[in-house]
Design a protein around this motif. Structure first.
Motif, PDB file in Angstrom:
ATOM      1  N   VAL A   1      11.360  12.852  -6.063  1.00  0.00           N
ATOM      2  CA  VAL A   1      10.946  11.465  -5.842  1.00  0.00           C
ATOM      3  C   VAL A   1      10.109  10.998  -7.031  1.00  0.00           C
ATOM      4  N   GLN A   2      10.458   9.843  -7.571  1.00  0.00           N
ATOM      5  CA  GLN A   2       9.695   9.320  -8.696  1.00  0.00           C
ATOM      6  C   GLN A   2       9.123   7.923  -8.431  1.00  0.00           C
ATOM      7  N   GLY A   3       9.449   7.370  -7.288  1.00  0.00           N
ATOM      8  CA  GLY A   3       8.919   6.049  -6.956  1.00  0.00           C
ATOM      9  C   GLY A   3       9.042   5.758  -5.474  1.00  0.00           C
ATOM     10  N   ILE A   4       8.366   4.714  -5.029  1.00  0.00           N
ATOM     11  CA  ILE A   4       8.377   4.378  -3.603  1.00  0.00           C
ATOM     12  C   ILE A   4       8.258   2.867  -3.439  1.00  0.00           C
ATOM     13  N   SER A   5       8.870   2.361  -2.399  1.00  0.00           N
ATOM     14  CA  SER A   5       8.748   0.940  -2.069  1.00  0.00           C
ATOM     15  C   SER A   5       8.639   0.790  -0.563  1.00  0.00           C
ATOM     16  N   PHE A   6       8.144  -0.367  -0.136  1.00  0.00           N
ATOM     17  CA  PHE A   6       7.913  -0.625   1.280  1.00  0.00           C
ATOM     18  C   PHE A   6       8.588  -1.934   1.669  1.00  0.00           C
ATOM     19  N   GLU A   7       9.082  -1.957   2.891  1.00  0.00           N
ATOM     20  CA  GLU A   7       9.832  -3.126   3.354  1.00  0.00           C
ATOM     21  C   GLU A   7       9.297  -3.615   4.698  1.00  0.00           C
ATOM     22  N   LYS A   8       9.159  -4.939   4.796  1.00  0.00           N
ATOM     23  CA  LYS A   8       8.744  -5.562   6.052  1.00  0.00           C
ATOM     24  C   LYS A   8       9.473  -6.895   6.195  1.00  0.00           C
ATOM     25  N   ASP A   9      10.076  -7.089   7.356  1.00  0.00           N
ATOM     26  CA  ASP A   9      10.821  -8.323   7.651  1.00  0.00           C
ATOM     27  C   ASP A   9      11.883  -8.611   6.593  1.00  0.00           C
ATOM     28  N   GLY A  10      12.519  -7.537   6.098  1.00  0.00           N
ATOM     29  CA  GLY A  10      13.615  -7.693   5.141  1.00  0.00           C
ATOM     30  C   GLY A  10      13.185  -7.907   3.704  1.00  0.00           C
ATOM     31  N   VAL A  11      11.887  -7.916   3.433  1.00  0.00           N
ATOM     32  CA  VAL A  11      11.386  -8.105   2.068  1.00  0.00           C
ATOM     33  C   VAL A  11      10.820  -6.790   1.569  1.00  0.00           C
ATOM     34  N   LYS A  12      11.237  -6.390   0.364  1.00  0.00           N
ATOM     35  CA  LYS A  12      10.855  -5.094  -0.185  1.00  0.00           C
ATOM     36  C   LYS A  12       9.880  -5.282  -1.352  1.00  0.00           C
ATOM     37  N   PHE A  13       8.853  -4.397  -1.404  1.00  0.00           N
ATOM     38  CA  PHE A  13       7.866  -4.420  -2.478  1.00  0.00           C
ATOM     39  C   PHE A  13       7.700  -3.011  -3.030  1.00  0.00           C
ATOM     40  N   LYS A  14       7.572  -2.902  -4.340  1.00  0.00           N
ATOM     41  CA  LYS A  14       7.227  -1.611  -4.930  1.00  0.00           C
ATOM     42  C   LYS A  14       5.815  -1.243  -4.520  1.00  0.00           C
ATOM     43  N   GLY A  15       5.570   0.080  -4.391  1.00  0.00           N
ATOM     44  CA  GLY A  15       4.243   0.515  -3.982  1.00  0.00           C
ATOM     45  C   GLY A  15       3.152   0.029  -4.914  1.00  0.00           C
ATOM     46  N   SER A  16       3.382   0.084  -6.216  1.00  0.00           N
ATOM     47  CA  SER A  16       2.376  -0.337  -7.180  1.00  0.00           C
ATOM     48  C   SER A  16       2.167  -1.845  -7.150  1.00  0.00           C
ATOM     49  N   ALA A  17       3.156  -2.605  -6.620  1.00  0.00           N
ATOM     50  CA  ALA A  17       2.999  -4.052  -6.497  1.00  0.00           C
ATOM     51  C   ALA A  17       2.093  -4.399  -5.320  1.00  0.00           C
ATOM     52  N   ILE A  18       2.036  -3.506  -4.333  1.00  0.00           N
ATOM     53  CA  ILE A  18       1.103  -3.700  -3.227  1.00  0.00           C
ATOM     54  C   ILE A  18      -0.314  -3.427  -3.715  1.00  0.00           C
ATOM     55  N   ASP A  19      -0.479  -2.288  -4.358  1.00  0.00           N
ATOM     56  CA  ASP A  19      -1.745  -1.892  -4.984  1.00  0.00           C
ATOM     57  C   ASP A  19      -1.466  -0.631  -5.791  1.00  0.00           C
TER      58      ASP A  19
ATOM     59  N   ARG B   1       0.886 -17.263   3.107  1.00  0.00           N
ATOM     60  CA  ARG B   1       2.212 -17.659   3.569  1.00  0.00           C
ATOM     61  C   ARG B   1       3.278 -16.855   2.820  1.00  0.00           C
ATOM     62  N   GLY B   2       4.452 -16.757   3.404  1.00  0.00           N
ATOM     63  CA  GLY B   2       5.601 -16.149   2.747  1.00  0.00           C
ATOM     64  C   GLY B   2       5.397 -14.701   2.362  1.00  0.00           C
ATOM     65  N   ASN B   3       5.830 -14.378   1.128  1.00  0.00           N
ATOM     66  CA  ASN B   3       5.780 -13.003   0.651  1.00  0.00           C
ATOM     67  C   ASN B   3       4.352 -12.480   0.489  1.00  0.00           C
ATOM     68  N   ASP B   4       3.426 -13.390   0.146  1.00  0.00           N
ATOM     69  CA  ASP B   4       2.035 -12.956   0.013  1.00  0.00           C
ATOM     70  C   ASP B   4       1.503 -12.449   1.344  1.00  0.00           C
ATOM     71  N   LYS B   5       1.862 -13.110   2.421  1.00  0.00           N
ATOM     72  CA  LYS B   5       1.426 -12.686   3.752  1.00  0.00           C
ATOM     73  C   LYS B   5       2.008 -11.322   4.100  1.00  0.00           C
ATOM     74  N   LEU B   6       3.289 -11.104   3.768  1.00  0.00           N
ATOM     75  CA  LEU B   6       3.919  -9.810   4.037  1.00  0.00           C
ATOM     76  C   LEU B   6       3.302  -8.706   3.183  1.00  0.00           C
ATOM     77  N   ARG B   7       3.036  -9.036   1.922  1.00  0.00           N
ATOM     78  CA  ARG B   7       2.477  -8.030   1.011  1.00  0.00           C
ATOM     79  C   ARG B   7       1.107  -7.557   1.498  1.00  0.00           C
TER      80      ARG B   7
END
Length: 205
Positions: free
Chosen positions: A93-111, A45-51
């Motif tokens: 470029v020194q970093g990257i993040s991804f966004e879905k449904d208005g919620v943003k995650f750092k790439g390393s936070a995804i995996d 549910r929530g952010n975990d589902k988006l991640r």
């Protein structure tokens, strides 16, 4: 806060929590998750589902993409956007993040493998692998068969060629009709004599 109203120390708290979780898992007979592939997506549910939705999209894309442009295009089909973090005052470029449904995650936070550096490394490996693959005829078998069938076929009908120049000199017809069984001896002798006359005229020429 503790029972006396004082702030509790959180130094190395993640390590203590991890240890407690493992002890509880073993105590109550639970099992430890083996990677993100075993996570029940339906229960999230929530952010975990988006991640995890971003994780699965990235895993699929990075197996095929060979450039960042391809990554952006393919992720867009999954509803995932990319944001690059640049070093101050540069285009590096020194970093990257991804966004879905208005919620943003750092790439390393995804995996960890979806940090900018690790993704760049994977793209380079994909390009090298693509360059070493042999070039093969990609047209489907059905299409190849169709092309063969559409090619003009040579006639298989046999046409008698006669005797060529020798036949012209001797004036001998290309095909000789068989003699009917009911032919009389006189008629047979007459035909034989006529044939000999024709051959004699051809030789005299």
């Amino acid at each position: 806060m503790d029972n006396d109203g004082k702030t509790m120390g959180n130094f190395n708290h993640w390590h203590k929590s991890r240890k407690i979780c493992r002890e509880m898992t073993e105590c109550y007979g639970y099992h430890l998750g083996k990677g993100k592939a075993k996570v029940n997506r339906q229960a999230l549910r929530g952010n975990d589902k988006l991640r995890y939705a971003i994780h699965d999209a990235l895993k699929s894309v990075m197996a095929k993409a060979t450039s960042w442009k391809q990554v952006e295009t393919m992720l867009a089909k999954h509803g995932v956007g990319i944001h690059y973090k640049y070093r101050s005052g540069t285009n590096e470029v020194q970093g990257i993040s991804f966004e879905k449904d208005g919620v943003k995650f750092k790439g390393s936070a995804i995996d960890r493998k979806f940090s900018f550096a690790n993704m760049e490394k994977q793209l380079n490996e994909n390009r090298a692998m693509e360059a070493t693959q042999p070039i093969t005829d990609s047209s489907p078998l059905a299409e190849q068969i169709r092309e063969i069938l559409q090619q003009p076929q040579r006639s298989q009908t046999y046409e008698p060629q006669g005797l060529g120049l020798l036949g012209d000199l001797l004036n001998i017809p290309a095909s000789i009709e068989p003699e009917p069984e009911s032919m009389s001896d006189a008629e047979r002798r007459r035909r034989k004599r006529k044939k000999q006359e024709v051959q004699s005229r051809g030789i005299s020429r």
